[in-house]
Design a protein around this motif. Structure first.
Motif, PDB file in Angstrom:
ATOM      1  N   HIS A  13       0.833  -1.216   0.000  1.00 15.22           N
ATOM      2  CA  HIS A  13       0.000   0.000   0.000  1.00 15.22           C
ATOM      3  C   HIS A  13       0.858   1.253   0.000  1.00 15.22           C
ATOM      4  N   ASN A  16       2.328   1.705  -3.419  1.00 20.15           N
ATOM      5  CA  ASN A  16       1.267   2.176  -4.318  1.00 20.15           C
ATOM      6  C   ASN A  16       0.977   3.653  -4.093  1.00 20.15           C
ATOM      7  N   PHE A  17       0.905   4.036  -2.827  1.00 18.34           N
ATOM      8  CA  PHE A  17       0.597   5.443  -2.535  1.00 18.34           C
ATOM      9  C   PHE A  17       1.734   6.363  -2.962  1.00 18.34           C
ATOM     10  N   LEU A  20       1.421   6.969  -6.571  1.00 18.56           N
ATOM     11  CA  LEU A  20       0.291   7.885  -6.793  1.00 18.56           C
ATOM     12  C   LEU A  20       0.681   9.321  -6.440  1.00 18.56           C
ATOM     13  N   ALA A  21       1.335   9.470  -5.282  1.00 19.26           N
ATOM     14  CA  ALA A  21       1.697  10.821  -4.819  1.00 19.26           C
ATOM     15  C   ALA A  21       2.691  11.469  -5.784  1.00 19.26           C
ATOM     16  N   LEU A  24       0.881  12.367  -9.016  1.00 19.74           N
ATOM     17  CA  LEU A  24       0.003  13.531  -8.815  1.00 19.74           C
ATOM     18  C   LEU A  24       0.817  14.810  -8.685  1.00 19.74           C
TER      19      LEU A  24
ATOM     20  N   ALA B  63      -7.016  -0.139  -4.210  1.00 16.67           N
ATOM     21  CA  ALA B  63      -6.001   0.924  -4.168  1.00 16.67           C
ATOM     22  C   ALA B  63      -5.282   1.030  -5.510  1.00 16.67           C
ATOM     23  N   THR B  67      -5.275   4.176  -8.031  1.00 18.00           N
ATOM     24  CA  THR B  67      -4.038   4.784  -8.540  1.00 18.00           C
ATOM     25  C   THR B  67      -4.084   4.895 -10.068  1.00 18.00           C
ATOM     26  N   VAL B  70      -6.597   7.654 -11.071  1.00 20.66           N
ATOM     27  CA  VAL B  70      -6.117   9.013 -10.757  1.00 20.66           C
ATOM     28  C   VAL B  70      -4.936   9.387 -11.648  1.00 20.66           C
ATOM     29  N   PHE B 123      -2.297  16.921  -0.681  1.00 16.77           N
ATOM     30  CA  PHE B 123      -3.032  16.885  -1.951  1.00 16.77           C
ATOM     31  C   PHE B 123      -3.178  15.428  -2.418  1.00 16.77           C
ATOM     32  N   ALA B 124      -2.058  14.713  -2.404  1.00 16.40           N
ATOM     33  CA  ALA B 124      -2.091  13.310  -2.845  1.00 16.40           C
ATOM     34  C   ALA B 124      -2.943  12.459  -1.911  1.00 16.40           C
ATOM     35  N   ALA B 125      -2.758  12.668  -0.600  1.00 13.18           N
ATOM     36  CA  ALA B 125      -3.516  11.867   0.372  1.00 13.18           C
ATOM     37  C   ALA B 125      -5.011  12.147   0.260  1.00 13.18           C
ATOM     38  N   ILE B 127      -6.721  13.321  -2.357  1.00 12.26           N
ATOM     39  CA  ILE B 127      -7.263  12.770  -3.599  1.00 12.26           C
ATOM     40  C   ILE B 127      -7.412  11.244  -3.471  1.00 12.26           C
ATOM     41  N   TYR B 128      -6.405  10.619  -2.865  1.00 12.72           N
ATOM     42  CA  TYR B 128      -6.426   9.150  -2.716  1.00 12.72           C
ATOM     43  C   TYR B 128      -7.613   8.714  -1.851  1.00 12.72           C
TER      44      TYR B 128
END
Lengths: 165, 279
Positions: A13, A16-17, A20-21, A24, B63, B67, B70, B123-125, B127-128
């Motif tokens: 996780h 993955n985050f 994503l971060a 973004l 998740a 991802t 997004v 921002f990332a958290a 949106i997630y």
């Protein structure tokens, strides 16, 4: 582990985050923030420009109003000077006219006096001539004829006057 | 009344009557034992999914899908929309700018001394959390390792995802404290040692409760009319908004607290000290 907590899945996780971060951040957050910062800078620049232009315009306005007020005072000064000059010129003209009038009157008076004297002098001579003639007649002839002649002449003149009427 | 209105009312009435008849006539149907369902929803013991040889909970697949959604959306916006951004924004540009500005302002407001990284993180958290919670609404189906069909819920209803985000938030706060104040910042962060647990379990509890309520409602077919509109859609939307706000707010507040510069103690002047001594 209680509650089926699995460290491997936690790390998955997290991984993955993080992906994503990062995505973004580079795809959305940073470019949008950059655009917004540029726009803010653009508007700040525009505001500064307009502020400087406004200040310039204010300075020009102040300068022009100062010039206008100076022109007004100058005009007022010129006007008062012109009025003063005009007044002086008028005074001068009036004085000259009065002097000329006085001279004319004086001259007229002198002329009249001279004429009067001349007339009086002429009349005295005539009277003297008449007196002389009368005395001559008295001395040389009868006064009766003279008297008759005088009456005839007076009568004749009265008749002529009546005819004229 | 207009003809279209009459048709609308008539059709609605017929559907309602049909639904009522169905509810009354149908036998109560239970899709398995409720205890088992709830246990599965919490522990995911029987619905593991095979992912590259690893047995993972459905939350991890959710998740991953979040991802992908997004990142694809962000890439499309980056390629097609951002180069066309104008000084006077349109609706879409305004929406994107508002979202970015919301998190950026929140970071600046709560952590005035250091907020560059914090803004990007929350921002990332945010949106997630928001998007992944809304994923619950779609109800995507996936095949479990056992061969059964599994509905993918919100990833944060999985304890592992909640712990990951809670711990990561704590690590971000810790890094901010160390970057700003060194050992003092680290000390300030470590003082809040319960923070990762509280943040993780807050997320987990909030989203799991929503999931359990939804499971309960869907468990009985008689409750599956009208009620899911409230518990399914509204609860999910509210959860998404509230949990996003709570986590980003807590993270930025604690980050601001630990990054605050040390206050220097005012030195006592000699005259003041003499005066104090004379008293």
């Amino acid at each position: 582990m209680p509650l089926n907590i699995d460290w491997q899945q936690i790390l998955l996780h997290l991984f993955n985050f993080c992906i994503l971060a990062l995505a973004l951040y580079f795809l959305l957050y940073k470019p949008v923030k950059k655009f917004m910062a540029e726009r803010t800078a653009h508007y700040k620049e525009e505001a500064a420009k307009s502020e400087s232009l406004r200040a310039e315009a204010e300075a020009l306005k102040a300068e022009y109003s100062e010039k206008l007020s100076a022109v007004d005072s100058e005009l007022e000064l010129k006007r008062s000077e012109a009025l003063h000059e005009l007044h002086a010129y008028r005074e001068k003209l009036v004085g000259e006219a009065e002097a000329e009038a006085d001279a004319i009157v004086e001259k007229a008076k002198k002329d009249a006096s001279r004429e009067r004297k001349k007339i009086i002098d002429g009349a005295g001579k005539e009277i003297a001539d008449m007196v002389g003639a009368a005395a001559e007649k008295i001395v040389l002839g009868s006064t009766r004829n003279a008297y008759e002649d005088f009456l005839n002449a007076a009568e004749k003149s009265i008749e002529e006057e009546n005819e004229l009427r | 009344m207009k003809k279209s209105s009459i048709i609308f009312v008539s059709v609605t009435a017929v559907v309602m009557v049909a639904l009522l008849i169905g509810i009354i006539l149908l036998e109560p149907h239970e899709s398995g034992d409720i205890t088992e369902t709830m246990k599965d929803a919490v522990l995911h013991e029987n619905d593991k999914i095979d992912f590259l040889g690893l047995k993972v909970n459905p939350g991890f697949i959710s998740a991953l899908i979040t991802t992908v959604i997004v990142v694809v959306f962000a890439a499309v916006v980056r390629i097609f929309a951002i180069p066309r951004f104008k000084l006077q924004p349109g609706r879409f540009q305004l929406l994107i700018e508002t979202i970015v500005n919301f998190f950026d302002s929140l970071a600046k407001q709560n952590s005035p001394h250091r907020n560059g990284f914090l803004g990007a993180y929350i921002f990332a958290a945010g949106i997630y959390i928001f998007v992944s919670t809304l994923l619950e609404l779609i109800g995507l189906q996936w095949v479990a390792a056992s061969g059964e069909s599994v509905t993918l819920g919100a990833p944060l209803a999985d304890i592992n995802a909640a712990i990951a985000l809670g711990v990561l938030s704590y690590l971000v706060i810790l890094s901010g404290g160390i970057a700003s104040n060194g050992f003092v910042g680290a000390g300030r962060t470590l003082k809040e040692f319960s923070l990762p647990i509280s943040m993780s379990f807050r997320l987990f509890g909030a989203l799991l409760s929503g999931l359990l309520v939804t499971e309960l409602v869907y468990h009985f077919i008689a409750l599956s009319f009208v009620l899911p509109v409230v518990v399914g859609v509204l609860f999910t939307l509210l959860h998404a908004l509230i949990q996003t706000y709570v986590l980003v707010m807590l993270t930025s507040l604690f980050y601001g607290e630990v990054t605050e510069p040390k206050k220097k103690k005012a030195k006592k002047s000699k005259s003041g000290a003499v005066a104090a001594a004379s008293k």
